[in-house]
Motif scaffolding. Structure first.
Motif: not given
Length: 545
Positions: A339-343
Protein backbone atom coordinates in the motif's frame (compact mmCIF):
# COMPACT_ATOMS: atom_id res chain seq x y z
CA UNK A 1 -57.08 -17.20 -31.52
CA UNK A 2 -55.73 -20.74 -31.39
CA UNK A 3 -56.50 -21.22 -27.73
CA UNK A 4 -60.33 -21.54 -28.05
CA UNK A 5 -59.85 -23.96 -30.92
CA UNK A 6 -57.42 -26.07 -28.90
CA UNK A 7 -59.76 -26.02 -25.90
CA UNK A 8 -62.65 -27.12 -28.14
CA UNK A 9 -60.58 -30.01 -29.50
CA UNK A 10 -59.52 -31.05 -26.00
CA UNK A 11 -63.03 -30.86 -24.49
CA UNK A 12 -64.49 -32.58 -27.58
CA UNK A 13 -62.11 -35.43 -26.94
CA UNK A 14 -63.29 -35.50 -23.33
CA UNK A 15 -66.94 -35.86 -24.41
CA UNK A 16 -66.00 -38.58 -26.89
CA UNK A 17 -64.04 -40.40 -24.19
CA UNK A 18 -66.97 -40.13 -21.77
CA UNK A 19 -69.34 -41.62 -24.35
CA UNK A 20 -66.88 -44.37 -25.25
CA UNK A 21 -66.30 -45.33 -21.62
CA UNK A 22 -70.03 -45.30 -20.81
CA UNK A 23 -70.97 -47.39 -23.85
CA UNK A 24 -68.05 -49.82 -23.40
CA UNK A 25 -69.00 -50.34 -19.76
CA UNK A 26 -72.63 -50.89 -20.76
CA UNK A 27 -71.57 -53.43 -23.41
CA UNK A 28 -69.59 -55.41 -20.85
CA UNK A 29 -72.45 -55.43 -18.35
CA UNK A 30 -75.09 -56.24 -20.97
CA UNK A 31 -72.97 -59.10 -22.30
CA UNK A 32 -73.15 -60.79 -18.91
CA UNK A 33 -76.87 -60.10 -18.53
CA UNK A 34 -77.54 -61.27 -22.10
CA UNK A 35 -75.83 -64.61 -21.48
CA UNK A 36 -77.79 -65.05 -18.25
CA UNK A 37 -81.08 -64.25 -20.04
CA UNK A 38 -80.23 -66.73 -22.82
CA UNK A 39 -79.56 -69.49 -20.30
CA UNK A 40 -82.85 -68.71 -18.51
CA UNK A 41 -84.75 -68.79 -21.82
CA UNK A 42 -83.33 -72.19 -22.71
CA UNK A 43 -84.17 -73.57 -19.27
CA UNK A 44 -87.76 -72.25 -19.56
CA UNK A 45 -88.01 -73.82 -23.01
CA UNK A 46 -87.37 -77.26 -21.54
CA UNK A 47 -90.08 -76.64 -18.92
CA UNK A 48 -92.72 -75.38 -21.37
CA UNK A 49 -92.81 -78.69 -23.25
CA UNK A 50 -94.47 -80.41 -20.29
CA UNK A 51 -96.91 -77.60 -19.43
CA UNK A 52 -100.64 -77.64 -20.01
CA UNK A 53 -102.51 -75.43 -22.44
CA UNK A 54 -103.97 -73.46 -19.57
CA UNK A 55 -100.56 -72.69 -18.13
CA UNK A 56 -99.16 -71.74 -21.52
CA UNK A 57 -102.08 -69.41 -22.24
CA UNK A 58 -101.53 -67.70 -18.87
CA UNK A 59 -97.83 -67.21 -19.60
CA UNK A 60 -98.61 -65.79 -23.04
CA UNK A 61 -100.97 -63.18 -21.57
CA UNK A 62 -98.37 -62.19 -18.94
CA UNK A 63 -95.62 -61.78 -21.55
CA UNK A 64 -97.87 -59.71 -23.80
CA UNK A 65 -98.72 -57.30 -21.00
CA UNK A 66 -95.05 -57.06 -20.00
CA UNK A 67 -93.97 -56.34 -23.60
CA UNK A 68 -96.52 -53.51 -23.87
CA UNK A 69 -95.22 -51.84 -20.69
CA UNK A 70 -91.58 -52.21 -21.75
CA UNK A 71 -92.26 -50.63 -25.16
CA UNK A 72 -93.82 -47.62 -23.47
CA UNK A 73 -90.81 -47.13 -21.19
CA UNK A 74 -88.33 -47.53 -24.06
CA UNK A 75 -90.23 -45.07 -26.27
CA UNK A 76 -90.10 -42.47 -23.46
CA UNK A 77 -86.31 -42.85 -22.94
CA UNK A 78 -83.78 -40.39 -24.52
CA UNK A 79 -81.49 -41.50 -27.38
CA UNK A 80 -78.52 -43.70 -26.57
CA UNK A 81 -75.86 -41.08 -27.45
CA UNK A 82 -77.48 -38.62 -25.05
CA UNK A 83 -77.63 -41.19 -22.27
CA UNK A 84 -73.95 -41.98 -22.82
CA UNK A 85 -73.04 -38.43 -21.75
CA UNK A 86 -74.85 -39.01 -18.45
CA UNK A 87 -72.82 -42.13 -17.71
CA UNK A 88 -72.96 -45.89 -17.98
CA UNK A 89 -75.75 -46.27 -15.39
CA UNK A 90 -78.20 -44.27 -17.52
CA UNK A 91 -77.31 -46.36 -20.57
CA UNK A 92 -77.67 -49.58 -18.59
CA UNK A 93 -81.16 -48.72 -17.38
CA UNK A 94 -82.53 -48.38 -20.92
CA UNK A 95 -80.49 -51.28 -22.33
CA UNK A 96 -81.82 -53.56 -19.62
CA UNK A 97 -85.35 -52.58 -20.66
CA UNK A 98 -84.50 -53.39 -24.29
CA UNK A 99 -83.07 -56.75 -23.26
CA UNK A 100 -86.18 -57.55 -21.22
CA UNK A 101 -88.39 -56.62 -24.19
CA UNK A 102 -86.35 -58.84 -26.51
CA UNK A 103 -86.61 -61.72 -24.02
CA UNK A 104 -90.36 -61.21 -23.62
CA UNK A 105 -90.90 -61.19 -27.41
CA UNK A 106 -88.83 -64.31 -27.90
CA UNK A 107 -90.63 -66.01 -25.01
CA UNK A 108 -93.92 -65.29 -26.77
CA UNK A 109 -92.54 -66.96 -29.90
CA UNK A 110 -91.42 -69.96 -27.88
CA UNK A 111 -94.70 -70.19 -25.94
CA UNK A 112 -96.75 -70.14 -29.14
CA UNK A 113 -94.58 -72.91 -30.56
CA UNK A 114 -94.93 -74.79 -27.28
CA UNK A 115 -98.71 -74.46 -27.49
CA UNK A 116 -98.73 -75.97 -30.97
CA UNK A 117 -96.50 -78.76 -29.72
CA UNK A 118 -98.81 -79.47 -26.79
CA UNK A 119 -101.83 -79.55 -29.15
CA UNK A 120 -100.03 -81.90 -31.54
CA UNK A 121 -99.03 -84.10 -28.62
CA UNK A 122 -102.68 -84.29 -27.52
CA UNK A 123 -103.82 -85.14 -31.05
CA UNK A 124 -101.18 -87.84 -31.34
CA UNK A 125 -102.16 -89.32 -27.99
CA UNK A 126 -105.85 -89.32 -28.97
CA UNK A 127 -105.06 -90.99 -32.29
CA UNK A 128 -103.00 -93.64 -30.53
CA UNK A 129 -105.79 -94.30 -28.03
CA UNK A 130 -108.34 -94.64 -30.85
CA UNK A 131 -106.05 -96.96 -32.72
CA UNK A 132 -105.52 -99.16 -29.67
CA UNK A 133 -109.26 -99.29 -28.94
CA UNK A 134 -110.06 -100.17 -32.53
CA UNK A 135 -107.39 -102.89 -32.51
CA UNK A 136 -109.10 -104.42 -29.49
CA UNK A 137 -112.48 -104.17 -31.22
CA UNK A 138 -111.03 -105.80 -34.36
CA UNK A 139 -109.61 -108.64 -32.33
CA UNK A 140 -112.96 -109.23 -30.68
CA UNK A 141 -114.79 -109.03 -34.03
CA UNK A 142 -112.41 -111.50 -35.66
CA UNK A 143 -112.91 -113.89 -32.77
CA UNK A 144 -116.68 -113.65 -33.16
CA UNK A 145 -116.38 -114.18 -36.96
CA UNK A 146 -114.18 -117.25 -36.43
CA UNK A 147 -116.66 -118.65 -33.91
CA UNK A 148 -119.62 -118.14 -36.29
CA UNK A 149 -117.70 -119.75 -39.15
CA UNK A 150 -116.81 -122.75 -37.02
CA UNK A 151 -120.37 -123.10 -35.90
CA UNK A 152 -121.54 -123.17 -39.53
CA UNK A 153 -118.87 -125.70 -40.41
CA UNK A 154 -119.83 -127.92 -37.50
CA UNK A 155 -123.49 -127.76 -38.49
CA UNK A 156 -122.83 -128.58 -42.13
CA UNK A 157 -120.57 -131.50 -41.23
CA UNK A 158 -123.36 -133.39 -39.45
CA UNK A 159 -124.70 -136.52 -41.35
CA UNK A 160 -128.24 -135.43 -41.29
CA UNK A 161 -127.35 -132.22 -43.13
CA UNK A 162 -125.42 -134.10 -45.75
CA UNK A 163 -128.49 -136.27 -46.65
CA UNK A 164 -130.74 -133.37 -47.00
CA UNK A 165 -128.42 -130.49 -47.87
CA UNK A 166 -130.55 -129.87 -50.94
CA UNK A 167 -133.33 -128.84 -48.67
CA UNK A 168 -132.68 -125.53 -46.89
CA UNK A 169 -134.09 -125.08 -43.47
CA UNK A 170 -134.52 -122.19 -41.05
CA UNK A 171 -131.77 -123.17 -38.66
CA UNK A 172 -129.14 -123.27 -41.38
CA UNK A 173 -130.23 -119.93 -42.70
CA UNK A 174 -129.91 -118.41 -39.25
CA UNK A 175 -126.37 -119.80 -38.77
CA UNK A 176 -125.25 -118.53 -42.19
CA UNK A 177 -126.74 -115.10 -41.57
CA UNK A 178 -124.96 -114.87 -38.20
CA UNK A 179 -121.65 -115.85 -39.77
CA UNK A 180 -121.99 -113.26 -42.49
CA UNK A 181 -122.90 -110.55 -40.00
CA UNK A 182 -120.00 -111.34 -37.70
CA UNK A 183 -117.46 -111.49 -40.54
CA UNK A 184 -118.80 -108.28 -42.11
CA UNK A 185 -118.33 -106.59 -38.71
CA UNK A 186 -114.75 -107.89 -38.53
CA UNK A 187 -113.97 -106.64 -42.04
CA UNK A 188 -115.44 -103.22 -41.22
CA UNK A 189 -113.39 -103.06 -38.00
CA UNK A 190 -110.24 -103.93 -39.93
CA UNK A 191 -110.87 -101.11 -42.39
CA UNK A 192 -111.49 -98.70 -39.51
CA UNK A 193 -108.26 -99.82 -37.86
CA UNK A 194 -106.32 -99.10 -41.05
CA UNK A 195 -107.88 -95.67 -41.23
CA UNK A 196 -107.04 -94.95 -37.58
CA UNK A 197 -103.48 -96.22 -38.07
CA UNK A 198 -103.04 -93.76 -40.91
CA UNK A 199 -104.45 -91.00 -38.72
CA UNK A 200 -102.10 -91.97 -35.88
CA UNK A 201 -99.16 -91.96 -38.24
CA UNK A 202 -100.11 -88.50 -39.49
CA UNK A 203 -100.51 -87.27 -35.90
CA UNK A 204 -97.08 -88.64 -34.96
CA UNK A 205 -95.54 -86.94 -37.98
CA UNK A 206 -97.23 -83.69 -37.03
CA UNK A 207 -95.97 -84.04 -33.46
CA UNK A 208 -92.42 -84.69 -34.69
CA UNK A 209 -92.56 -81.65 -36.93
CA UNK A 210 -93.97 -79.51 -34.11
CA UNK A 211 -91.20 -80.72 -31.81
CA UNK A 212 -88.58 -79.77 -34.39
CA UNK A 213 -90.30 -76.44 -34.94
CA UNK A 214 -90.35 -75.82 -31.19
CA UNK A 215 -86.65 -76.65 -30.84
CA UNK A 216 -85.85 -74.32 -33.71
CA UNK A 217 -87.97 -71.59 -32.17
CA UNK A 218 -86.13 -71.87 -28.83
CA UNK A 219 -82.77 -71.85 -30.61
CA UNK A 220 -83.79 -68.86 -32.74
CA UNK A 221 -85.15 -67.09 -29.67
CA UNK A 222 -81.86 -67.61 -27.81
CA UNK A 223 -79.95 -66.34 -30.87
CA UNK A 224 -82.22 -63.29 -31.06
CA UNK A 225 -81.61 -62.56 -27.38
CA UNK A 226 -77.86 -62.87 -27.95
CA UNK A 227 -78.10 -60.20 -30.65
CA UNK A 228 -80.48 -58.00 -28.69
CA UNK A 229 -77.67 -55.52 -27.88
CA UNK A 230 -76.36 -55.31 -31.45
CA UNK A 231 -77.33 -51.63 -31.64
CA UNK A 232 -75.50 -50.94 -28.39
CA UNK A 233 -72.36 -52.66 -29.66
CA UNK A 234 -72.50 -50.71 -32.92
CA UNK A 235 -72.86 -47.43 -31.07
CA UNK A 236 -69.97 -48.43 -28.80
CA UNK A 237 -67.84 -49.22 -31.85
CA UNK A 238 -68.67 -45.85 -33.41
CA UNK A 239 -67.89 -44.08 -30.13
CA UNK A 240 -64.57 -45.92 -29.94
CA UNK A 241 -63.73 -44.88 -33.51
CA UNK A 242 -64.66 -41.28 -32.76
CA UNK A 243 -62.66 -41.26 -29.54
CA UNK A 244 -59.57 -42.77 -31.18
CA UNK A 245 -59.59 -39.86 -33.61
CA UNK A 246 -59.40 -37.29 -30.80
CA UNK A 247 -56.21 -35.72 -29.46
CA UNK A 248 -56.71 -37.33 -26.08
CA UNK A 249 -56.92 -40.81 -27.55
CA UNK A 250 -53.93 -40.23 -29.82
CA UNK A 251 -51.92 -39.06 -26.84
CA UNK A 252 -53.02 -42.08 -24.80
CA UNK A 253 -52.28 -44.48 -27.66
CA UNK A 254 -48.88 -42.91 -28.13
CA UNK A 255 -48.16 -43.24 -24.42
CA UNK A 256 -49.19 -46.90 -24.57
CA UNK A 257 -46.99 -47.55 -27.61
CA UNK A 258 -43.91 -46.02 -26.02
CA UNK A 259 -44.72 -47.54 -22.63
CA UNK A 260 -45.09 -44.15 -20.97
CA UNK A 261 -46.61 -45.62 -17.80
CA UNK A 262 -43.67 -47.99 -17.36
CA UNK A 263 -41.24 -45.21 -18.18
CA UNK A 264 -42.87 -42.91 -15.63
CA UNK A 265 -42.79 -45.69 -13.06
CA UNK A 266 -39.11 -46.31 -13.71
CA UNK A 267 -38.43 -42.59 -13.69
CA UNK A 268 -40.26 -42.26 -10.39
CA UNK A 269 -38.26 -45.12 -8.89
CA UNK A 270 -35.05 -43.63 -10.26
CA UNK A 271 -36.00 -40.21 -8.90
CA UNK A 272 -36.76 -41.73 -5.52
CA UNK A 273 -33.42 -43.55 -5.50
CA UNK A 274 -31.61 -40.41 -6.60
CA UNK A 275 -33.42 -38.41 -3.94
CA UNK A 276 -32.83 -40.73 -1.00
CA UNK A 277 -29.42 -42.11 -1.99
CA UNK A 278 -27.51 -39.02 -0.76
CA UNK A 279 -29.23 -39.35 2.60
CA UNK A 280 -28.51 -43.07 2.79
CA UNK A 281 -24.90 -42.43 1.86
CA UNK A 282 -24.68 -39.71 4.51
CA UNK A 283 -26.18 -42.05 7.08
CA UNK A 284 -23.66 -44.76 6.21
CA UNK A 285 -20.74 -42.33 6.18
CA UNK A 286 -21.66 -40.72 9.51
CA UNK A 287 -22.07 -43.97 11.44
CA UNK A 288 -19.83 -46.26 9.41
CA UNK A 289 -16.98 -44.48 7.68
CA UNK A 290 -16.40 -41.53 10.01
CA UNK A 291 -15.76 -43.58 13.21
CA UNK A 292 -13.18 -45.70 11.35
CA UNK A 293 -11.44 -42.59 10.00
CA UNK A 294 -11.36 -40.97 13.44
CA UNK A 295 -9.45 -43.94 14.84
CA UNK A 296 -6.66 -43.63 12.27
CA UNK A 297 -3.31 -42.06 13.38
CA UNK A 298 -3.03 -38.28 13.13
CA UNK A 299 -0.51 -36.42 10.98
CA UNK A 300 2.62 -35.41 12.94
CA UNK A 301 5.41 -33.48 11.27
CA UNK A 302 7.58 -33.03 14.38
CA UNK A 303 7.67 -34.93 17.66
CA UNK A 304 5.77 -33.09 20.41
CA UNK A 305 8.00 -31.82 23.16
CA UNK A 306 10.97 -31.32 20.80
CA UNK A 307 13.39 -28.44 20.70
CA UNK A 308 11.09 -26.15 18.66
CA UNK A 309 10.30 -22.79 20.22
CA UNK A 310 6.74 -21.63 20.87
CA UNK A 311 5.11 -19.18 18.49
CA UNK A 312 3.74 -16.11 20.27
CA UNK A 313 0.17 -14.98 19.77
CA UNK A 314 -0.44 -12.06 17.48
CA UNK A 315 -2.55 -8.96 17.74
CA UNK A 316 -5.97 -8.87 16.18
CA UNK A 317 -5.93 -8.66 12.39
CA UNK A 318 -6.65 -5.37 10.66
CA UNK A 319 -7.13 -4.03 7.19
CA UNK A 320 -3.49 -2.93 7.17
CA UNK A 321 -0.34 -3.41 9.23
CA UNK A 322 2.91 -1.47 9.25
CA UNK A 323 6.19 -3.37 8.99
CA UNK A 324 9.25 -1.46 10.17
CA UNK A 325 12.48 -3.09 9.17
CA UNK A 326 15.14 -3.77 11.71
CA UNK A 327 18.89 -3.95 11.22
CA UNK A 328 19.95 -6.43 8.51
CA UNK A 329 16.31 -7.23 7.65
CA UNK A 330 14.46 -7.14 4.35
CA UNK A 331 10.81 -7.26 3.37
CA UNK A 332 9.33 -9.28 0.53
CA UNK A 333 5.76 -8.20 -0.27
CA UNK A 334 3.21 -9.01 -2.96
CA UNK A 335 2.56 -6.25 -5.47
CA UNK A 336 -1.18 -6.12 -4.71
CA UNK A 337 -0.53 -5.86 -0.95
CA UNK A 338 1.99 -3.03 -1.09
CA UNK A 339 0.00 0.00 0.00
CA UNK A 340 2.65 2.53 1.05
CA UNK A 341 6.38 2.45 1.52
CA UNK A 342 9.18 4.85 2.53
CA UNK A 343 10.65 7.06 -0.15
CA UNK A 344 14.09 6.10 0.92
CA UNK A 345 15.39 2.59 1.09
CA UNK A 346 16.54 0.13 -1.47
CA UNK A 347 13.83 -1.50 -3.52
CA UNK A 348 14.08 -4.33 -5.98
CA UNK A 349 12.30 -7.36 -7.41
CA UNK A 350 12.48 -10.83 -5.93
CA UNK A 351 11.50 -13.32 -8.64
CA UNK A 352 10.50 -16.14 -6.28
CA UNK A 353 9.92 -16.36 -2.56
CA UNK A 354 12.08 -19.48 -2.48
CA UNK A 355 14.23 -20.49 -5.42
CA UNK A 356 13.97 -24.11 -4.33
CA UNK A 357 10.21 -24.04 -4.79
CA UNK A 358 9.57 -22.07 -7.96
CA UNK A 359 6.32 -23.84 -8.90
CA UNK A 360 4.85 -23.25 -5.45
CA UNK A 361 5.89 -19.61 -5.63
CA UNK A 362 4.28 -19.11 -9.03
CA UNK A 363 1.08 -21.04 -8.20
CA UNK A 364 0.48 -19.11 -4.98
CA UNK A 365 1.32 -15.67 -6.36
CA UNK A 366 4.62 -15.38 -4.46
CA UNK A 367 6.58 -14.36 -7.52
CA UNK A 368 7.68 -10.93 -8.73
CA UNK A 369 7.77 -9.77 -5.14
CA UNK A 370 8.88 -6.32 -4.16
CA UNK A 371 12.01 -6.41 -1.98
CA UNK A 372 12.50 -3.50 0.40
CA UNK A 373 15.64 -2.96 2.48
CA UNK A 374 16.68 -0.25 4.91
CA UNK A 375 16.87 0.12 8.63
CA UNK A 376 13.78 1.74 10.08
CA UNK A 377 11.90 1.76 6.77
CA UNK A 378 8.13 1.53 7.34
CA UNK A 379 5.98 -0.29 4.84
CA UNK A 380 2.20 -0.58 5.05
CA UNK A 381 0.81 -3.93 3.95
CA UNK A 382 -2.83 -4.01 3.01
CA UNK A 383 -5.14 -5.73 0.49
CA UNK A 384 -5.37 -3.01 -2.09
CA UNK A 385 -7.70 -4.93 -4.42
CA UNK A 386 -9.66 -7.07 -1.94
CA UNK A 387 -12.11 -5.13 0.25
CA UNK A 388 -12.77 -8.11 2.56
CA UNK A 389 -9.23 -9.18 3.35
CA UNK A 390 -7.41 -8.34 6.58
CA UNK A 391 -3.83 -8.98 7.55
CA UNK A 392 -1.96 -9.96 10.69
CA UNK A 393 1.73 -10.41 11.60
CA UNK A 394 2.86 -13.85 12.82
CA UNK A 395 6.32 -13.86 14.38
CA UNK A 396 8.42 -17.01 14.02
CA UNK A 397 11.32 -16.95 16.47
CA UNK A 398 14.51 -18.78 15.62
CA UNK A 399 13.87 -22.51 16.04
CA UNK A 400 10.13 -22.16 15.61
CA UNK A 401 8.29 -23.69 12.67
CA UNK A 402 4.77 -23.40 11.34
CA UNK A 403 2.80 -25.31 8.73
CA UNK A 404 1.29 -22.64 6.50
CA UNK A 405 -0.45 -22.47 3.16
CA UNK A 406 1.65 -20.16 0.95
CA UNK A 407 -1.48 -18.61 -0.60
CA UNK A 408 -2.21 -16.94 2.75
CA UNK A 409 1.18 -15.22 2.79
CA UNK A 410 1.07 -11.49 1.94
CA UNK A 411 4.59 -10.46 2.97
CA UNK A 412 7.70 -11.82 4.68
CA UNK A 413 10.22 -9.92 6.81
CA UNK A 414 13.39 -12.03 7.01
CA UNK A 415 17.08 -11.48 7.95
CA UNK A 416 19.26 -10.42 5.07
CA UNK A 417 21.50 -13.23 3.96
CA UNK A 418 19.36 -15.76 5.83
CA UNK A 419 16.32 -16.42 3.62
CA UNK A 420 13.23 -17.97 5.05
CA UNK A 421 13.72 -21.72 5.13
CA UNK A 422 10.82 -23.63 3.59
CA UNK A 423 10.56 -27.43 3.85
CA UNK A 424 7.84 -29.66 2.37
CA UNK A 425 6.56 -32.91 3.87
CA UNK A 426 4.49 -35.55 2.06
CA UNK A 427 1.94 -37.81 3.77
CA UNK A 428 0.62 -39.93 0.92
CA UNK A 429 0.19 -43.06 3.06
CA UNK A 430 -1.89 -41.29 5.68
CA UNK A 431 -5.68 -41.74 5.60
CA UNK A 432 -6.11 -38.47 7.46
CA UNK A 433 -4.18 -36.69 4.71
CA UNK A 434 -6.54 -38.07 2.08
CA UNK A 435 -9.59 -37.17 4.12
CA UNK A 436 -8.34 -33.60 4.58
CA UNK A 437 -7.47 -33.53 0.84
CA UNK A 438 -3.96 -32.32 1.68
CA UNK A 439 -1.08 -34.67 0.92
CA UNK A 440 1.73 -32.07 1.04
CA UNK A 441 2.55 -29.76 3.90
CA UNK A 442 4.73 -26.64 3.58
CA UNK A 443 6.63 -25.78 6.77
CA UNK A 444 8.13 -22.32 7.35
CA UNK A 445 11.05 -22.10 9.77
CA UNK A 446 12.03 -18.95 11.70
CA UNK A 447 13.40 -16.50 12.32
CA UNK A 448 10.93 -14.43 10.26
CA UNK A 449 7.88 -12.26 10.47
CA UNK A 450 5.02 -13.50 8.30
CA UNK A 451 2.22 -11.17 7.20
CA UNK A 452 -0.80 -13.43 6.82
CA UNK A 453 -3.95 -12.47 4.96
CA UNK A 454 -7.49 -13.87 5.18
CA UNK A 455 -11.11 -13.10 4.41
CA UNK A 456 -12.60 -10.86 7.12
CA UNK A 457 -9.48 -11.35 9.18
CA UNK A 458 -7.01 -13.86 10.61
CA UNK A 459 -7.06 -15.25 14.14
CA UNK A 460 -4.17 -16.96 15.93
CA UNK A 461 -5.21 -19.01 18.94
CA UNK A 462 -3.75 -21.65 21.24
CA UNK A 463 -4.50 -25.31 20.59
CA UNK A 464 -4.99 -25.99 24.33
CA UNK A 465 -7.28 -29.05 24.63
CA UNK A 466 -7.75 -29.35 20.86
CA UNK A 467 -9.77 -27.43 18.34
CA UNK A 468 -12.34 -28.40 15.67
CA UNK A 469 -13.05 -26.22 12.64
CA UNK A 470 -14.07 -26.34 9.00
CA UNK A 471 -11.37 -27.55 6.61
CA UNK A 472 -11.23 -24.33 4.59
CA UNK A 473 -10.72 -22.21 7.70
CA UNK A 474 -7.32 -23.59 8.66
CA UNK A 475 -4.40 -21.58 7.26
CA UNK A 476 -1.63 -23.00 9.38
CA UNK A 477 -0.58 -24.52 12.69
CA UNK A 478 2.50 -25.20 14.75
CA UNK A 479 4.51 -27.99 13.19
CA UNK A 480 4.62 -30.05 16.36
CA UNK A 481 0.82 -30.36 16.65
CA UNK A 482 -1.13 -33.50 15.66
CA UNK A 483 -3.44 -32.84 12.71
CA UNK A 484 -6.34 -35.17 11.80
CA UNK A 485 -10.04 -35.20 11.01
CA UNK A 486 -13.10 -35.72 13.16
CA UNK A 487 -16.76 -36.27 12.53
CA UNK A 488 -19.21 -33.37 12.47
CA UNK A 489 -20.38 -32.54 15.97
CA UNK A 490 -24.10 -33.18 15.33
CA UNK A 491 -25.84 -35.53 12.93
CA UNK A 492 -28.82 -33.59 11.57
CA UNK A 493 -26.95 -30.59 10.13
CA UNK A 494 -24.72 -33.01 8.21
CA UNK A 495 -27.67 -35.25 7.23
CA UNK A 496 -29.54 -32.26 5.81
CA UNK A 497 -26.48 -31.03 3.94
CA UNK A 498 -25.81 -27.98 6.09
CA UNK A 499 -22.27 -29.01 6.98
CA UNK A 500 -19.59 -31.44 5.81
CA UNK A 501 -18.98 -34.90 7.26
CA UNK A 502 -15.41 -34.26 8.37
CA UNK A 503 -13.90 -31.27 10.10
CA UNK A 504 -10.26 -30.57 10.75
CA UNK A 505 -9.07 -31.44 14.19
CA UNK A 506 -6.00 -30.10 15.93
CA UNK A 507 -5.39 -32.27 18.94
CA UNK A 508 -4.32 -31.02 22.36
CA UNK A 509 -0.86 -29.43 22.39
CA UNK A 510 1.23 -26.36 23.20
CA UNK A 511 1.26 -24.81 19.75
CA UNK A 512 -0.95 -22.35 17.94
CA UNK A 513 -3.18 -22.52 14.92
CA UNK A 514 -3.98 -19.86 12.36
CA UNK A 515 -7.64 -19.54 11.40
CA UNK A 516 -9.16 -17.56 8.53
CA UNK A 517 -12.38 -15.96 9.68
CA UNK A 518 -14.39 -16.30 6.44
CA UNK A 519 -12.56 -18.19 3.68
CA UNK A 520 -15.36 -17.69 1.16
CA UNK A 521 -16.15 -14.00 1.84
CA UNK A 522 -14.27 -12.83 -1.23
CA UNK A 523 -15.50 -15.59 -3.57
CA UNK A 524 -18.61 -14.57 -5.50
CA UNK A 525 -20.92 -13.70 -2.68
CA UNK A 526 -19.65 -16.30 -0.25
CA UNK A 527 -20.01 -19.42 -2.44
CA UNK A 528 -17.27 -21.89 -3.32
CA UNK A 529 -15.99 -21.63 -6.86
CA UNK A 530 -16.97 -24.29 -9.37
CA UNK A 531 -15.71 -25.65 -12.66
CA UNK A 532 -12.06 -25.14 -13.50
CA UNK A 533 -11.63 -22.61 -10.70
CA UNK A 534 -12.93 -25.09 -8.15
CA UNK A 535 -10.66 -27.79 -9.61
CA UNK A 536 -7.64 -25.51 -9.30
CA UNK A 537 -8.56 -24.72 -5.68
CA UNK A 538 -8.74 -28.47 -4.94
CA UNK A 539 -5.34 -29.07 -6.56
CA UNK A 540 -3.82 -26.17 -4.62
CA UNK A 541 -5.16 -27.61 -1.38
CA UNK A 542 -3.95 -31.10 -2.29
CA UNK A 543 -0.40 -29.82 -2.61
CA UNK A 544 -0.62 -27.75 0.55
CA UNK A 545 -0.64 -24.40 -1.22
Amino acid sequence: MAQPWMMQLWHGGAHAERRQVALATAVDQMTREREAATATLQADGARWKGASLREIDGWVRARQNKAIQLRRQIDAAPPRWRLALEGSEAVLRVEQLRLQLAVAEQELVGLRAARKLVVSNGAALTAAADKDRQARDLKRAKAQCSAATKKRQDYENRWRWKWRSWWENAEHRRIVANQRAQCDTARSAEQTLKRLADAHKAADLTRYRMDEAYSRSITDAASAVRHADAGLRQDAQRATTEWKGSWRAKLRIWSAQVGLRALLWKAGVALLIITISPFLIRLFCYYGVAPIAMRRPAIRLNIPGGAGRAIPLTARSATSVGIRLEDDEELLVRQDYLQTSSHEGAKGTQWFLDWRHPITSIATGLSFLTRIRGVGQLTTVSAVRDPFAEVSVLTLPAGASCVLRPRALAAVAQPRGRPLRIVTHWRIASLSAWLTLQLRYVVFHGPARLVIKGGRGVRVELAEQGRIFEQDQLIGFSADLAYSVTRAETFWPYFLGRTSLFKDHIRAGEGVLVIEEAPLSAERGGHARRGMEGLMDAVMKLFGM
